[in-house]
Design an enzyme around this catalytic site. Structure first.
Site, PDB file in Angstrom:
ATOM      1  N   GLY A 250     -23.382  23.434   1.907  1.00 58.77           N
ATOM      2  CA  GLY A 250     -23.705  24.713   2.576  1.00 58.77           C
ATOM      3  C   GLY A 250     -22.827  24.907   3.758  1.00 58.77           C
ATOM      4  N   ASP A 251     -22.414  23.585   4.554  1.00 63.50           N
ATOM      5  CA  ASP A 251     -21.648  23.896   5.677  1.00 63.50           C
ATOM      6  C   ASP A 251     -20.467  24.042   5.455  1.00 63.50           C
ATOM      7  OD1 ASP A 251     -23.981  22.773   7.049  1.00 63.50           O
ATOM      8  OD2 ASP A 251     -23.216  20.901   6.336  1.00 63.50           O
TER       9      ASP A 251
END
Length: 300
Positions: A250-251
């Protein structure tokens, strides 16, 4: 400059154990130690894509020194603030037992150290981007991301928030440039279950109505959705590949989106870069490289 803030960075101790058994001595078959924390992950992937960032946050003890050393060894700038007591956390991630993690607490952040961070942020201008990502130590209030945005309100700093529950909900009135909940977090906000990309679209738009400019929803194997501030909605299935490690995916999506947007200002390109970067990290032992991202981009 792109600044990332990780309030509670870590050393991530990633291990595999064959035939893990509770109550028994288990021996690792794979070990890896990496600097961890959502903001740090964003900085690393941006660095892999050739963009300069400065990683901010708080570190303490011998683990804090190692976090700083490893982040700078990768090539990222850092301005971590040292806390006198406690130690930065070690997070154990048991890769062979899916989804199993043991995360440390991290040090308490004294008020004067928090003010040091605020003074650094006071220097940001309209040409800067600020990424606020991840959990916070229990010594800080759930309003801390909102407090930062309130303090910077009017300076036209583009602010990205990747957080959950109150940390995310509290910032919406201050119009963050981008928020990136996953579909579980989005569902928690509205008390619904979201299983498909089509399910997520109306709730992404509701977050825009509540103040977010761009809403990027990561949905693991289902793909992703972007509700862009120009009114356009994009969605994409996930590229084909073998899930190796979901930590940091997600990052990486946030980093890819920012890199794409800074490159062209085009939201479709930014979205594709985000999806490619998130998937590239998920398919790799380490965070996505530029080559891996570019390869997956061509498949979207």
């Amino acid at each position: 400059m792109i600044y990332t803030v990780t309030f509670n960075p870590s050393l991530d101790y990633i291990v595999s154990v064959d035939s893990f058994q509770l109550g028994m001595t288990n021996r690792t078959t794979f070990e890896q130690i990496l600097p961890g924390g959502k903001g740090i992950n964003v900085s690393i992937v941006l660095r892999n894509l050739g963009l300069e960032t400065t990683a901010l946050g708080f570190v303490a003890g011998f683990t804090g020194k190692e976090i700083r050393r490893r982040v700078e060894e990768i090539g990222c700038r850092s301005k971590f603030i040292r806390v006198a007591s406690g130690v930065s956390r070690i997070n154990m991630k048991l890769r062979s037992v899916e989804g199993t993690e043991i995360n440390g607490m991290g040090p308490d952040i004294p008020g004067e150290k928090l003010e040091e961070l605020m003074q650094i942020l006071d220097s940001l201008t309209s040409s800067d981007i600020l990424v606020l990502a991840g959990s916070i130590p229990s010594s800080l209030p759930d309003s801390i991301y909102m407090d930062i945005m309130k303090r910077l309100n009017g300076k036209q700093v583009r602010i990205v928030v990747d957080a959950t529950r109150e940390l995310l909900a509290n910032v919406l009135p201050y119009h963050p440039f981008l928020i990136k909940p996953n579909h579980h977090e989005l569902g928690d906000i509205f008390g619904v279950e979201l299983n498909t990309r089509a399910d997520a679209v109306p709730y992404a738009k509701r977050l825009q109505e509540m103040g977010a400019r761009n809403v990027l929803i990561s949905m693991a194997g289902e793909g992703a959705v972007l509700a862009a501030e120009d009114g356009t909605v994009f969605d994409s299935p996930a590229p084909k590949g073998t899930l190796v490690n979901s930590v940091g995916a997600g990052d990486s999506m946030v980093a890819g989106f920012l890199a794409g947007w800074l490159d062209t200002g085009d939201y479709h390109h930014a979205f594709k870069m985000g999806v490619a970067a998130g998937s590239a990290s998920a398919f790799s032992d380490l965070l996505a490289t530029k080559k891996e991202i570019e390869r997956l981009y061509t498949e979207l």
